[in-house]
Write a protein that holds these residues in place. Sequence first.
Motif, PDB file in Angstrom:
ATOM      1  N   THR A  38       1.904   6.831  -6.734  1.00  0.00           N
ATOM      2  CA  THR A  38       0.899   7.851  -7.057  1.00  0.00           C
ATOM      3  C   THR A  38       1.461   9.256  -6.792  1.00  0.00           C
ATOM      4  N   LEU A  96      -5.199  11.428  -0.905  1.00  0.00           N
ATOM      5  CA  LEU A  96      -5.110   9.965  -1.012  1.00  0.00           C
ATOM      6  C   LEU A  96      -5.936   9.318   0.096  1.00  0.00           C
ATOM      7  N   HIS A  97      -6.431   8.131  -0.197  1.00  0.00           N
ATOM      8  CA  HIS A  97      -7.135   7.312   0.799  1.00  0.00           C
ATOM      9  C   HIS A  97      -6.919   5.857   0.381  1.00  0.00           C
ATOM     10  N   PRO A  98      -6.466   5.001   1.295  1.00  0.00           N
ATOM     11  CA  PRO A  98      -6.165   3.619   0.879  1.00  0.00           C
ATOM     12  C   PRO A  98      -7.402   2.787   0.559  1.00  0.00           C
ATOM     13  N   MET A 106      -3.269  12.526   3.206  1.00  0.00           N
ATOM     14  CA  MET A 106      -3.645  11.108   3.194  1.00  0.00           C
ATOM     15  C   MET A 106      -4.634  10.876   4.329  1.00  0.00           C
ATOM     16  N   GLN A 120      -4.587   5.441  -7.100  1.00  0.00           N
ATOM     17  CA  GLN A 120      -3.896   4.546  -6.154  1.00  0.00           C
ATOM     18  C   GLN A 120      -4.225   3.087  -6.472  1.00  0.00           C
ATOM     19  N   GLN A 122       0.845  -1.203   0.000  1.00  0.00           N
ATOM     20  CA  GLN A 122       0.000   0.000   0.000  1.00  0.00           C
ATOM     21  C   GLN A 122       0.883   1.257   0.000  1.00  0.00           C
ATOM     22  N   ASP A 143       1.109   4.048  -2.906  1.00  0.00           N
ATOM     23  CA  ASP A 143       0.900   5.456  -2.554  1.00  0.00           C
ATOM     24  C   ASP A 143       2.081   6.304  -3.048  1.00  0.00           C
ATOM     25  N   ASN A 148       3.613   3.891   5.506  1.00  0.00           N
ATOM     26  CA  ASN A 148       3.827   5.167   4.814  1.00  0.00           C
ATOM     27  C   ASN A 148       4.805   6.057   5.561  1.00  0.00           C
TER      28      ASN A 148
END
Length: 358
Positions: free
Chosen positions: A148, A310-312, A269, A336, A141, A145, A176
Amino acid sequence: MEKPYRRRDLLGIRGLSADDINGILDTAENFREIDTREIKKVPALRGKTVINLFFENSTRTRTSFELAAKRLSADAVNISISTSSVTKGETILDTALNLDAMQPDCIVVRHSSAGVPHQLAKVSKAAIVNAGDGANEHPTQALLDAMTIREHKKKIKGLNVAIVGDILHSRVARSNIHLLTKLGAKVKVAGPGTLVPKDFEFLIGPEGGNPSGSEGVSNADSNPKSKIQNPKSSGTLPTGRVSASTAREPLLMVCSHVEDAIRGADVVMILRIQRERQDSAYFPTLREYAIHYGLTNDRLDLAKKDAIVLHPGPMNRGIEISSDVADSSRSLILDQVKYGVTVRMAVLYLATGGSMAS
Ligand code: CP
């Protein structure tokens, strides 16, 4: 004893060097073009077998690992735990040993407990890739990220990144933080006081490395297999604790207010509220969470004008992020997901013996 084929684990970002991370991202860049072809398939992993062993639900990670394996012509097998013999009392280790006896080249594992991939890596001949272990790490992940961010900002070093939400339970935040600080970004974390441990500032070393030099899970160091690592990299990680009072601004800061983290950010994020990992009330109501901590357009206006969001996933619309923001042009949430396939192609390729792009 020498193993019959090369295998390299990806257990976390914590144990990787900046060269390792850049090497994986550069390898992923080389695979991007495949996604634009009409026939999205190359023979790079023909004859290899990848098993997806997911003990927790997943939409994005499991599907993208499967697609990544198939695009590289590997045979991909998905094990659904609800229909496996784990439900009859078989241990995770026995399950892994039995799968390993079928000689896969790579096992991708997700589990709700931290350290399970590290345990499997000790006994498995196949390469083990961590697809998320409890609140510990979710390395692919963080890599997607980073891909991206690199695509849209053309760099990571020097960027200001705000990570907002349920930091305490988030493997995405931990991976992250390691990745971004190792590559020279400044990270500010914020959320409800109950979900943002103040000692998070001690997660990393002064240069973005980790204080102990370990994988971050106590049993990881004795793993006999090598980690995905750039041949050029020494693999030696910086040591020492970060101090919030060092002369330079620290790479990682815990903010008391969400607004302080978002102000001036290049990247915002947002993390999901992980109700499945919360065993007590960390905030009064979801409505109050949305009011005080949710990313709205007003809060996003505090970030730089060209800031990206961003958002996972999966998203709780209207709680940690408003639909206005989630669906805006500044939101790269679906990018993403797209890069998730590319990054996982690179990870599977490297885990099964491929060479890093240089
Ligand atoms: N981001 C992420 O891990 O999503 P899934 O749980 O759907 O795999």
